[in-house]
Design a protein around this motif. Structure first.
Motif, PDB file in Angstrom:
ATOM      1  N   ARG A  14     -43.072  47.440 -63.128  1.00  0.00           N
ATOM      2  CA  ARG A  14     -44.449  47.086 -63.466  1.00  0.00           C
ATOM      3  C   ARG A  14     -44.551  45.637 -63.926  1.00  0.00           C
ATOM      4  N   GLU A  39     -44.471  43.402 -60.828  1.00  0.00           N
ATOM      5  CA  GLU A  39     -45.739  43.436 -60.105  1.00  0.00           C
ATOM      6  C   GLU A  39     -46.791  42.560 -60.780  1.00  0.00           C
ATOM      7  N   LYS A  40     -46.781  42.508 -62.093  1.00  0.00           N
ATOM      8  CA  LYS A  40     -47.724  41.649 -62.802  1.00  0.00           C
ATOM      9  C   LYS A  40     -47.426  40.174 -62.546  1.00  0.00           C
ATOM     10  N   GLN A  90     -48.770  39.119 -59.164  1.00  0.00           N
ATOM     11  CA  GLN A  90     -50.210  38.877 -59.146  1.00  0.00           C
ATOM     12  C   GLN A  90     -50.561  37.519 -59.746  1.00  0.00           C
ATOM     13  N   GLU A  91     -49.823  37.099 -60.780  1.00  0.00           N
ATOM     14  CA  GLU A  91     -50.106  35.809 -61.409  1.00  0.00           C
ATOM     15  C   GLU A  91     -49.565  34.633 -60.602  1.00  0.00           C
ATOM     16  N   ASP A 101     -48.756  43.751 -71.664  1.00  0.00           N
ATOM     17  CA  ASP A 101     -49.657  44.112 -70.577  1.00  0.00           C
ATOM     18  C   ASP A 101     -50.683  45.160 -70.993  1.00  0.00           C
TER      19      ASP A 101
END
Length: 205
Positions: A5, A8-9, A12-13, A131
């Motif tokens: 997870r 994946e963050k 995205q950034e 997060d």
């Protein structure tokens, strides 16, 4: 995986970073504003030093990795791998008997440290993860949404301390008929026009 997870963050950034290939597996990555860093995906380093500290590609390194169509999971440090966890717990953890069956020691028994109360109000809310987002209480009305209305004048935005009509009415003086003099003459008056023998009653409009 534990770090899936988090990766994946970062992916995205990384869309806000623009990598430019320099040669020999190095990239010049331009981030928001005027920031730019040198990324070496072969040595797994970045100018911001975050990749070297945590072992997971930062947003700049992730942008460079995605531009080469490589799998970001292959650039994560081996200590996050499943095989590392299995190897760490591969040894046998032997069980123990109950405390009464433990061998006695001639040393002084260990005692717990004295309890020391911390200063300030005890904390009730736990620390959130990086997060996580704290959800506000929707059942209570916040103070900055309340409009104050003064009930005497009916206007909004002020109270009794700031109202122009807070003074109220003015006092007036009323008189009653005084006692007549013994000789039946007219009543004597003061200089202000009030009868001398009258009784003053203060009334409020």
């Amino acid at each position: 995986m534990v770090y899936f997870r988090f990766v994946e963050k970062i992916k995205q950034e990384s869309v806000y970073c623009y990598p430019q290939y320099s040669g020999n597996y190095t990239y010049q990555v331009r981030a928001r504003g005027e920031e730019q860093f040198v990324v070496d995906i072969n040595r797994r380093t970045c100018g911001c030093n975050k990749w070297q500290l945590i072992g997971i590609p930062c947003v700049h390194g992730m942008a460079a990795i995605l531009s080469t169509n490589h799998n970001p999971m292959n650039f994560i440090h081996f200590r996050y791998k499943k095989e590392t966890f299995i190897h760490a717990y591969a040894l046998i953890i032997y069980g123990i008997n109950r405390p009464k069956m433990w061998p006695k020691s001639n040393e002084a028994p260990m005692e717990c440290p004295d309890f020391r109360k911390q200063r300030g109000k005890p904390k009730k809310k736990r620390n959130l993860q990086s997060d996580e987002v704290r959800i506000r209480n929707t059942t209570k009305l916040r103070r900055n949404y309340i409009v104050v209305t003064y009930r005497k004048c009916g206007k909004e935005g002020h109270n009794i301390a700031t109202c122009d009509k807070r003074g109220g009415g003015t006092d007036s003086v009323a008189t009653t008929e005084g006692e007549s003099q013994a000789d039946g003459g007219s009543q004597a008056e003061h200089e202000d026009g009030q009868p001398r023998g009258g009784k003053r009653i203060r009334t409020q409009k």
